[in-house]
Design a protein around this motif. Structure first.
Motif, PDB file in Angstrom:
ATOM      1  N   GLU A  90       4.836   3.483   1.083  1.00 37.54           N
ATOM      2  CA  GLU A  90       4.748   4.635   1.970  1.00 37.54           C
ATOM      3  C   GLU A  90       3.284   5.012   2.174  1.00 37.54           C
ATOM      4  OE1 GLU A  90       7.461   7.803   1.203  1.00 37.54           O
ATOM      5  OE2 GLU A  90       9.135   6.473   0.768  1.00 37.54           O
ATOM      6  N   ALA A  91       2.673   4.394   3.181  1.00 35.02           N
ATOM      7  CA  ALA A  91       1.266   4.628   3.508  1.00 35.02           C
ATOM      8  C   ALA A  91       1.154   4.783   5.015  1.00 35.02           C
ATOM      9  CB  ALA A  91       0.402   3.476   3.007  1.00 35.02           C
ATOM     10  N   ASN A  92       1.236   6.005   5.484  1.00 37.76           N
ATOM     11  CA  ASN A  92       1.352   6.264   6.916  1.00 37.76           C
ATOM     12  C   ASN A  92       0.141   5.780   7.698  1.00 37.76           C
ATOM     13  OD1 ASN A  92       2.886   7.503   9.134  1.00 37.76           O
ATOM     14  ND2 ASN A  92       1.150   8.910   9.247  1.00 37.76           N
ATOM     15  N   ARG A  93      -1.049   5.865   7.107  1.00 35.77           N
ATOM     16  CA  ARG A  93      -2.248   5.460   7.843  1.00 35.77           C
ATOM     17  C   ARG A  93      -2.304   3.948   8.038  1.00 35.77           C
ATOM     18  NH1 ARG A  93      -6.381   8.955   4.077  1.00 35.77           N
ATOM     19  NH2 ARG A  93      -5.438  11.013   4.419  1.00 35.77           N
ATOM     20  N   THR A  94      -1.809   3.217   7.052  1.00 42.03           N
ATOM     21  CA  THR A  94      -1.899   1.757   7.098  1.00 42.03           C
ATOM     22  C   THR A  94      -0.667   1.113   7.723  1.00 42.03           C
ATOM     23  OG1 THR A  94      -3.139   1.895   5.034  1.00 42.03           O
ATOM     24  CG2 THR A  94      -2.386  -0.291   5.713  1.00 42.03           C
ATOM     25  N   VAL A  95       0.507   1.560   7.293  1.00 42.67           N
ATOM     26  CA  VAL A  95       1.762   0.976   7.777  1.00 42.67           C
ATOM     27  C   VAL A  95       2.631   2.076   8.389  1.00 42.67           C
ATOM     28  CG1 VAL A  95       1.811  -1.081   6.353  1.00 42.67           C
ATOM     29  CG2 VAL A  95       2.619   1.063   5.380  1.00 42.67           C
ATOM     30  N   GLY A  96       2.040   2.815   9.291  1.00 44.72           N
ATOM     31  CA  GLY A  96       2.748   3.876   9.987  1.00 44.72           C
ATOM     32  C   GLY A  96       3.548   3.348  11.163  1.00 44.72           C
ATOM     33  N   VAL A  97       3.890   4.233  12.076  1.00 45.52           N
ATOM     34  CA  VAL A  97       4.768   3.885  13.193  1.00 45.52           C
ATOM     35  C   VAL A  97       4.164   2.803  14.083  1.00 45.52           C
ATOM     36  CG1 VAL A  97       5.904   4.772  15.265  1.00 45.52           C
ATOM     37  CG2 VAL A  97       5.866   6.139  13.182  1.00 45.52           C
ATOM     38  N   SER A  98       2.859   2.879  14.343  1.00 45.25           N
ATOM     39  CA  SER A  98       2.227   1.893  15.226  1.00 45.25           C
ATOM     40  C   SER A  98       2.309   0.492  14.611  1.00 45.25           C
ATOM     41  CB  SER A  98       0.776   2.270  15.511  1.00 45.25           C
ATOM     42  OG  SER A  98       0.027   2.356  14.309  1.00 45.25           O
ATOM     43  N   TYR A  99       2.091   0.383  13.290  1.00 44.21           N
ATOM     44  CA  TYR A  99       2.181  -0.919  12.619  1.00 44.21           C
ATOM     45  C   TYR A  99       3.616  -1.431  12.659  1.00 44.21           C
ATOM     46  CZ  TYR A  99       1.988  -4.456   8.916  1.00 44.21           C
ATOM     47  OH  TYR A  99       2.087  -5.626   8.194  1.00 44.21           O
ATOM     48  N   LEU A 100       4.577  -0.555  12.359  1.00 45.33           N
ATOM     49  CA  LEU A 100       5.985  -0.953  12.344  1.00 45.33           C
ATOM     50  C   LEU A 100       6.463  -1.348  13.741  1.00 45.33           C
ATOM     51  CD1 LEU A 100       7.332   1.831   9.971  1.00 45.33           C
ATOM     52  CD2 LEU A 100       7.018  -0.589   9.400  1.00 45.33           C
ATOM     53  N   ILE A 138       9.942  15.645 -10.736  1.00 44.14           N
ATOM     54  CA  ILE A 138       9.277  15.041 -11.897  1.00 44.14           C
ATOM     55  C   ILE A 138       8.821  13.623 -11.576  1.00 44.14           C
ATOM     56  CG2 ILE A 138       9.679  14.156 -14.229  1.00 44.14           C
ATOM     57  CD1 ILE A 138      11.525  16.581 -14.678  1.00 44.14           C
ATOM     58  N   HIS A 139       9.656  12.887 -10.886  1.00 44.67           N
ATOM     59  CA  HIS A 139       9.368  11.478 -10.605  1.00 44.67           C
ATOM     60  C   HIS A 139       8.564  11.267  -9.329  1.00 44.67           C
ATOM     61  CE1 HIS A 139      11.648   9.834 -13.927  1.00 44.67           C
ATOM     62  NE2 HIS A 139      12.637  10.663 -13.638  1.00 44.67           N
ATOM     63  N   HIS A 140       8.374  12.321  -8.538  1.00 42.03           N
ATOM     64  CA  HIS A 140       7.598  12.226  -7.291  1.00 42.03           C
ATOM     65  C   HIS A 140       6.599  13.391  -7.243  1.00 42.03           C
ATOM     66  CE1 HIS A 140      11.667  10.518  -6.529  1.00 42.03           C
ATOM     67  NE2 HIS A 140      10.944   9.506  -6.083  1.00 42.03           N
ATOM     68  N   PRO A 141       5.592  13.372  -8.123  1.00 38.18           N
ATOM     69  CA  PRO A 141       4.700  14.527  -8.249  1.00 38.18           C
ATOM     70  C   PRO A 141       3.673  14.663  -7.136  1.00 38.18           C
ATOM     71  CG  PRO A 141       4.019  12.798  -9.754  1.00 38.18           C
ATOM     72  CD  PRO A 141       5.308  12.340  -9.144  1.00 38.18           C
ATOM     73  N   LYS A 142       3.393  13.569  -6.409  1.00 38.46           N
ATOM     74  CA  LYS A 142       2.329  13.639  -5.403  1.00 38.46           C
ATOM     75  C   LYS A 142       2.634  12.719  -4.247  1.00 38.46           C
ATOM     76  CE  LYS A 142      -2.706  13.406  -4.891  1.00 38.46           C
ATOM     77  NZ  LYS A 142      -3.996  13.146  -5.580  1.00 38.46           N
ATOM     78  N   GLY A 143       2.204  13.150  -3.048  1.00 34.95           N
ATOM     79  CA  GLY A 143       2.417  12.360  -1.841  1.00 34.95           C
ATOM     80  C   GLY A 143       3.508  12.979  -0.988  1.00 34.95           C
ATOM     81  N   GLU A 146       0.849  -1.194   0.000  1.00 35.78           N
ATOM     82  CA  GLU A 146       0.000   0.000   0.000  1.00 35.78           C
ATOM     83  C   GLU A 146       0.882   1.239   0.000  1.00 35.78           C
ATOM     84  OE1 GLU A 146      -3.638  -0.024   2.312  1.00 35.78           O
ATOM     85  OE2 GLU A 146      -3.124  -2.018   3.058  1.00 35.78           O
ATOM     86  N   CYS A 147       0.491   2.239  -0.791  1.00 34.89           N
ATOM     87  CA  CYS A 147       1.317   3.438  -0.917  1.00 34.89           C
ATOM     88  C   CYS A 147       0.459   4.644  -1.271  1.00 34.89           C
ATOM     89  CB  CYS A 147       2.392   3.234  -1.985  1.00 34.89           C
ATOM     90  SG  CYS A 147       3.691   4.492  -1.928  1.00 34.89           S
ATOM     91  N   GLN A 148       0.792   5.777  -0.665  1.00 32.00           N
ATOM     92  CA  GLN A 148       0.072   7.030  -0.902  1.00 32.00           C
ATOM     93  C   GLN A 148       0.846   7.975  -1.818  1.00 32.00           C
ATOM     94  OE1 GLN A 148      -0.257   8.224   3.181  1.00 32.00           O
ATOM     95  NE2 GLN A 148      -2.007   6.892   3.606  1.00 32.00           N
TER      96      GLN A 148
END
Length: 376
Positions: free
Chosen positions: A132-142, A193-198, A85-87
């Motif tokens: 990189e999906a903070n809500r799903t695999v954020g600090v608490s999950y890690l 250019i390669h990281h336009p969003k998130g 999962e990634c944002q």
């Protein structure tokens, strides 16, 4: 203004560095190779096109320095993907938010099933990877994942989204050993250019991540650039510059360098600049001549033949049997990979290859092994 690598970074200009690197002569290379101590300015010479004819000399010196510092040992590690999962939108990554793929994050039972398989292969050093999906695999999950598996491994490393200093401190207290964070490219315009969003689109936040890690007291930091997004020679100089800054600022921390080249994936981007096998050998040797203490790591992105031949030229750690999809070892082997690996040999085959060249396989970092008593 808080002092970070950005202050050092701003003292250099990409175009000027590129002009310098491509302007060196064979006489410049001979002069550098006559030195006992290699500086950052010398490193520019060693990664220049002018240094290519001196590759044999560089390789022999790299071998000698590596053997002196690390002996006849190669550390083996394995990545375990926890989630795809990634944002973020990243043009070169199969996990990019824009790719319409099934998303999966491993449950506790699935994590332990993967761990059981990995342990059966002999590994004691694991690299946890997520999108990189903070809500799903954020600090608490890690934090929970590390607590779940720490009794099974001597060393736990992560390659996940950049975090704040306090968040790293939380994971270190749980048993985290090392963090790999690649800048991808140090060319700021190309990066955007390669990281336009998130969140990953924030160049400065990613650039300052190793500073936050150093302040948090992490045991080891892994650096690198993704070769193919920009000119590999200039990106490699910036990586070396970053390394030297960090070593001076956070001198208690250990460091490693990785060498990822763009691999096929679920996406469209093609390498802007080709990095040949000879180029990669030159770069590995140049890093070793610059720093005999830094760990140099080689993943399964590279071919069997290349990995066989690079063992004696400066590499200190190598992965094997890697799966780049969550649950890829035992839970869900057919789920979508982040990128295609090239060397698909088994762990035993890689171990045999290493030993056939006169090297001993090391399954964990002995410097850290004593810490495990605090977490068991």
């Amino acid at each position: 203004m808080q002092n970070t690598f950005r202050n050092t970074f701003d003292k250099y200009d990409w175009d000027t560095l590129e002009h310098d690197i491509y302007g060196f002569s064979e006489a410049d290379v001979k002069s550098v190779l006559a030195k006992d101590k290699i500086t950052l300015d010398d490193f520019k010479v060693l990664i220049s096109p002018a240094a290519t004819p001196f590759l044999e000399q560089m390789a022999q010196r790299s071998h000698e320095l590596t053997k002196k510092r690390f002996g006849n040992t190669i550390q083996m590690y394995i990545p375990m993907y926890l989630s795809n999962e990634c944002q973020n939108i990243c043009t070169y990554c199969g996990f990019s938010m824009t790719n319409k793929i099934p998303r999966k994050t491993l449950s506790d039972a699935e994590i332990l099933k993967e761990v059981a398989h990995i342990k059966s292969l002999g590994y004691d050093h694991i690299l946890l990877v997520t999108g990189e999906a903070n809500r799903t695999v954020g600090v608490s999950y890690l934090k929970h994942a590390i607590a779940l598996i720490r009794k099974h491994f001597s060393n736990i490393s992560i390659e996940v989204q950049p975090l704040d200093q306090e968040e790293y401190e939380t994971l270190i207290a749980e048993g985290l050993y090392a963090v790999l964070v690649y800048q991808e490219t140090y060319h700021e315009a190309t990066y955007k250019i390669h990281h336009p969003k998130g969140k990953k689109s924030n160049f400065n936040y990613r650039l300052d991540t190793p500073d936050r890690l150093g302040k948090a007291g992490i045991h080891k930091i892994g650096l690198g650039a993704l070769f193919g997004l920009e000119d590999w020679r200039v990106d490699s100089f910036y990586t070396a510059l970053h390394l030297k800054y960090l070593q001076k600022t956070y001198w208690k921390t250990k460091y490693s360098i990785s060498f990822p080249r763009l691999r096929p994936h679920q996406g469209e981007v093609q390498p802007k600049v080709e990095m040949t096998d000879i180029d990669l050998v030159q770069l590995i040797c140049a890093y070793r001549l610059l720093d005999e203490d830094v760990e140099l790591s080689m993943s399964t992105r590279e071919s069997e033949i290349f990995r066989n031949n690079i063992i004696k030229l400066g590499i200190t750690s190598i992965s094997a049997e890697s799966k780049t999809n969550p649950g890829g070892y035992a839970v869900e082997p057919q789920s979508l990979e982040q990128f295609e690996i090239s060397d698909e040999r088994s762990t035993d085959a890689i171990k045999d290859m290493i030993q056939s060249q006169g090297y001993e396989v090391v399954w964990k970092d002995w410097d850290r092994s004593y810490v495990n008593s605090f977490y068991k």
